[in-house]
Write a protein that holds these residues in place. Structure first.
Motif, PDB file in Angstrom:
ATOM      1  N   TYR A 166       0.834  -1.207   0.000  1.00 13.82           N
ATOM      2  CA  TYR A 166       0.000   0.000   0.000  1.00 13.82           C
ATOM      3  C   TYR A 166       0.867   1.255   0.000  1.00 13.82           C
ATOM      4  O   TYR A 166       0.687   2.150  -0.830  1.00 13.82           O
ATOM      5  CB  TYR A 166      -0.907  -0.040   1.231  1.00 13.82           C
ATOM      6  N   LEU A 167       1.823   1.315   0.905  1.00 14.77           N
ATOM      7  CA  LEU A 167       2.716   2.475   0.983  1.00 14.77           C
ATOM      8  C   LEU A 167       3.480   2.659  -0.333  1.00 14.77           C
ATOM      9  O   LEU A 167       3.616   3.781  -0.828  1.00 14.77           O
ATOM     10  CB  LEU A 167       3.690   2.326   2.153  1.00 14.77           C
ATOM     11  N   LYS A 168       3.949   1.575  -0.915  1.00 15.83           N
ATOM     12  CA  LYS A 168       4.697   1.653  -2.172  1.00 15.83           C
ATOM     13  C   LYS A 168       3.824   2.261  -3.277  1.00 15.83           C
ATOM     14  O   LYS A 168       4.282   3.117  -4.048  1.00 15.83           O
ATOM     15  CB  LYS A 168       5.187   0.255  -2.570  1.00 15.83           C
ATOM     16  N   GLN A 169       2.550   1.855  -3.340  1.00 20.07           N
ATOM     17  CA  GLN A 169       1.634   2.393  -4.348  1.00 20.07           C
ATOM     18  C   GLN A 169       1.361   3.884  -4.117  1.00 20.07           C
ATOM     19  O   GLN A 169       1.297   4.664  -5.068  1.00 20.07           O
ATOM     20  CB  GLN A 169       0.318   1.612  -4.370  1.00 20.07           C
ATOM     21  N   VAL A 170       1.229   4.292  -2.856  1.00 21.79           N
ATOM     22  CA  VAL A 170       1.024   5.713  -2.541  1.00 21.79           C
ATOM     23  C   VAL A 170       2.233   6.519  -2.997  1.00 21.79           C
ATOM     24  O   VAL A 170       2.092   7.588  -3.599  1.00 21.79           O
ATOM     25  CB  VAL A 170       0.760   5.927  -1.034  1.00 21.79           C
ATOM     26  N   LEU A 171       3.428   6.017  -2.730  1.00 22.30           N
ATOM     27  CA  LEU A 171       4.656   6.714  -3.138  1.00 22.30           C
ATOM     28  C   LEU A 171       4.776   6.797  -4.658  1.00 22.30           C
ATOM     29  O   LEU A 171       5.188   7.826  -5.206  1.00 22.30           O
ATOM     30  CB  LEU A 171       5.877   6.036  -2.526  1.00 22.30           C
ATOM     31  N   LEU A 172       4.413   5.729  -5.355  1.00 25.98           N
ATOM     32  CA  LEU A 172       4.460   5.744  -6.821  1.00 25.98           C
ATOM     33  C   LEU A 172       3.425   6.708  -7.407  1.00 25.98           C
ATOM     34  O   LEU A 172       3.693   7.388  -8.398  1.00 25.98           O
ATOM     35  CB  LEU A 172       4.218   4.328  -7.373  1.00 25.98           C
ATOM     36  N   TYR A 173       2.258   6.781  -6.792  1.00 21.18           N
ATOM     37  CA  TYR A 173       1.193   7.674  -7.258  1.00 21.18           C
ATOM     38  C   TYR A 173       1.581   9.141  -7.038  1.00 21.18           C
ATOM     39  O   TYR A 173       1.305   9.994  -7.867  1.00 21.18           O
ATOM     40  CB  TYR A 173      -0.112   7.326  -6.547  1.00 21.18           C
ATOM     41  N   ASN A 174       2.200   9.437  -5.898  1.00 23.96           N
ATOM     42  CA  ASN A 174       2.800  10.742  -5.614  1.00 23.96           C
ATOM     43  C   ASN A 174       1.860  11.910  -5.938  1.00 23.96           C
ATOM     44  O   ASN A 174       2.181  12.772  -6.738  1.00 23.96           O
ATOM     45  CB  ASN A 174       4.121  10.885  -6.383  1.00 23.96           C
ATOM     46  N   ASN A 175       0.703  11.941  -5.275  1.00 20.36           N
ATOM     47  CA  ASN A 175      -0.286  12.989  -5.515  1.00 20.36           C
ATOM     48  C   ASN A 175      -0.348  13.905  -4.300  1.00 20.36           C
ATOM     49  O   ASN A 175      -0.525  13.442  -3.173  1.00 20.36           O
ATOM     50  CB  ASN A 175      -1.650  12.362  -5.785  1.00 20.36           C
ATOM     51  N   ALA A 176      -0.238  15.205  -4.524  1.00 21.17           N
ATOM     52  CA  ALA A 176      -0.226  16.190  -3.432  1.00 21.17           C
ATOM     53  C   ALA A 176      -1.556  16.259  -2.691  1.00 21.17           C
ATOM     54  O   ALA A 176      -1.606  16.765  -1.567  1.00 21.17           O
ATOM     55  CB  ALA A 176       0.120  17.569  -3.991  1.00 21.17           C
ATOM     56  N   ASN A 177      -2.631  15.742  -3.266  1.00 22.22           N
ATOM     57  CA  ASN A 177      -3.939  15.768  -2.607  1.00 22.22           C
ATOM     58  C   ASN A 177      -4.185  14.564  -1.696  1.00 22.22           C
ATOM     59  O   ASN A 177      -5.258  14.433  -1.120  1.00 22.22           O
ATOM     60  CB  ASN A 177      -5.057  15.866  -3.646  1.00 22.22           C
ATOM     61  N   LEU A 178      -3.196  13.683  -1.595  1.00 21.36           N
ATOM     62  CA  LEU A 178      -3.285  12.531  -0.684  1.00 21.36           C
ATOM     63  C   LEU A 178      -2.309  12.727   0.462  1.00 21.36           C
ATOM     64  O   LEU A 178      -1.144  13.039   0.243  1.00 21.36           O
ATOM     65  CB  LEU A 178      -2.921  11.227  -1.397  1.00 21.36           C
ATOM     66  N   THR A 179      -2.804  12.521   1.662  1.00 25.95           N
ATOM     67  CA  THR A 179      -1.947  12.503   2.847  1.00 25.95           C
ATOM     68  C   THR A 179      -2.020  11.095   3.416  1.00 25.95           C
ATOM     69  O   THR A 179      -3.110  10.581   3.679  1.00 25.95           O
ATOM     70  CB  THR A 179      -2.434  13.527   3.899  1.00 25.95           C
ATOM     71  N   TYR A 180      -0.879  10.469   3.601  1.00 23.44           N
ATOM     72  CA  TYR A 180      -0.817   9.085   4.063  1.00 23.44           C
ATOM     73  C   TYR A 180      -0.389   9.052   5.525  1.00 23.44           C
ATOM     74  O   TYR A 180       0.616   9.639   5.891  1.00 23.44           O
ATOM     75  CB  TYR A 180       0.183   8.305   3.206  1.00 23.44           C
ATOM     76  N   VAL A 181      -1.183   8.369   6.351  1.00 18.98           N
ATOM     77  CA  VAL A 181      -0.869   8.196   7.768  1.00 18.98           C
ATOM     78  C   VAL A 181      -0.951   6.711   8.076  1.00 18.98           C
ATOM     79  O   VAL A 181      -1.956   6.069   7.800  1.00 18.98           O
ATOM     80  CB  VAL A 181      -1.866   8.959   8.675  1.00 18.98           C
ATOM     81  N   SER A 182       0.105   6.173   8.644  1.00 18.81           N
ATOM     82  CA  SER A 182       0.099   4.778   9.064  1.00 18.81           C
ATOM     83  C   SER A 182      -0.159   4.743  10.562  1.00 18.81           C
ATOM     84  O   SER A 182       0.598   5.321  11.343  1.00 18.81           O
ATOM     85  CB  SER A 182       1.439   4.129   8.729  1.00 18.81           C
ATOM     86  N   PHE A 183      -1.239   4.095  10.960  1.00 22.00           N
ATOM     87  CA  PHE A 183      -1.587   4.010  12.379  1.00 22.00           C
ATOM     88  C   PHE A 183      -1.769   2.546  12.735  1.00 22.00           C
ATOM     89  O   PHE A 183      -2.725   1.912  12.308  1.00 22.00           O
ATOM     90  CB  PHE A 183      -2.870   4.792  12.675  1.00 22.00           C
ATOM     91  N   ASP A 184      -0.833   2.002  13.488  1.00 22.89           N
ATOM     92  CA  ASP A 184      -0.908   0.606  13.902  1.00 22.89           C
ATOM     93  C   ASP A 184      -1.614   0.549  15.258  1.00 22.89           C
ATOM     94  O   ASP A 184      -1.005   0.750  16.298  1.00 22.89           O
ATOM     95  CB  ASP A 184       0.488   0.007  13.997  1.00 22.89           C
ATOM     96  N   PHE A 185      -2.931   0.297  15.230  1.00 21.44           N
ATOM     97  CA  PHE A 185      -3.684   0.303  16.484  1.00 21.44           C
ATOM     98  C   PHE A 185      -3.291  -0.846  17.395  1.00 21.44           C
ATOM     99  O   PHE A 185      -3.527  -0.804  18.595  1.00 21.44           O
ATOM    100  CB  PHE A 185      -5.185   0.330  16.233  1.00 21.44           C
ATOM    101  N   HIS A 186      -2.626  -1.896  16.866  1.00 24.04           N
ATOM    102  CA  HIS A 186      -2.128  -2.987  17.717  1.00 24.04           C
ATOM    103  C   HIS A 186      -1.087  -2.455  18.699  1.00 24.04           C
ATOM    104  O   HIS A 186      -0.970  -2.922  19.822  1.00 24.04           O
ATOM    105  CB  HIS A 186      -1.520  -4.106  16.868  1.00 24.04           C
ATOM    106  N   GLU A 187      -0.315  -1.451  18.249  1.00 19.14           N
ATOM    107  CA  GLU A 187       0.718  -0.863  19.081  1.00 19.14           C
ATOM    108  C   GLU A 187       0.117  -0.005  20.203  1.00 19.14           C
ATOM    109  O   GLU A 187       0.716   0.182  21.241  1.00 19.14           O
ATOM    110  CB  GLU A 187       1.615   0.001  18.188  1.00 19.14           C
ATOM    111  N   HIS A 188      -1.077   0.520  19.985  1.00 19.90           N
ATOM    112  CA  HIS A 188      -1.713   1.419  20.948  1.00 19.90           C
ATOM    113  C   HIS A 188      -2.839   0.747  21.724  1.00 19.90           C
ATOM    114  O   HIS A 188      -3.617   1.398  22.372  1.00 19.90           O
ATOM    115  CB  HIS A 188      -2.262   2.648  20.226  1.00 19.90           C
ATOM    116  N   TRP A 189      -2.974  -0.532  21.610  1.00 19.59           N
ATOM    117  CA  TRP A 189      -4.066  -1.291  22.248  1.00 19.59           C
ATOM    118  C   TRP A 189      -3.981  -1.223  23.715  1.00 19.59           C
ATOM    119  O   TRP A 189      -3.294  -1.267  24.534  1.00 19.59           O
ATOM    120  CB  TRP A 189      -4.020  -2.719  21.725  1.00 19.59           C
TER     121      TRP A 189
END
Length: 189
Positions: A166-189
């Protein structure tokens, strides 16, 4: 000529509630200070404001299915189990809207087997995924202008392969109108 026989429906949820905020529980001391004399309310809504709140969820007809049976994106950019939820608040003749969408990670992936939480796997290459990922987000950006992507995939466990793709596709798409946030809720459980 068959429109008479067709009943429009949505698969989703609608609830509308009227809420009244009652400020009378607080004392007059909370409402003013010695420097500011208490003011008489100018209208009834200032005493007990009324809010009309609506929640509308609409599930897409494209790629609907059971959780472990339908995953990822298709060749047209439709993601599995896509839902658009809109929250509307109407107060003092103003209406506010907040829209949130959710769906499967828009890469080609699946989970095979009937056991609980089967291991995910990628079904197509990065290059085969690019046009479908692009089609998905071009439609999203056409409808909503800007998007904040919140990736809830487990970043260290068995789902890591999907999150990385998913992250790789976001980086390849490289669109200024997308903001990517990775939130691992397992880490914050």
């Amino acid at each position: 000529e068959v429109d008479f026989w067709i009943i429009p429906i949505i698969q989703g949820f609608v609830q509308i509630e009227e809420l009244v905020v009652n400020y009378s529980d607080s004392s007059d001391d909370d409402k003013s200070s010695p420097e500011t004399p208490p003011q008489e309310p100018s209208c009834v809504d200032d005493v007990h404001p009324t809010f009309l709140v609506a929640l509308i969820s609409r599930r897409s007809r494209h790629r609907a299915g059971m959780r472990y049976k339908r995953r990822g994106v298709d060749k047209n950019g439709n993601v599995a189990n896509y839902v658009e939820t809109e929250q509307l608040i109407h107060v003092h003749n103003h209406t506010l809207s907040y829209i949130q969408t959710r769906g499967s990670v828009p890469v080609f992936w699946s989970q095979v087997g009937y056991r609980y939480n089967p291991r995910p796997r990628l079904d197509k290459s990065e290059n085969e995924t690019v046009p479908c990922f692009r089609a998905h987000f071009e439609e999203q950006l056409k409808n909503y202008k800007k998007q904040v992507i919140i990736n809830l995939v487990d970043q260290t466990g068995r789902e890591k392969i999907i999150g990385d793709a998913y992250l790789k596709q976001v980086l390849l798409y490289n669109n200024a109108n997308l903001t990517y946030v990775s939130f691992d809720f397992h880490e914050h459980w």
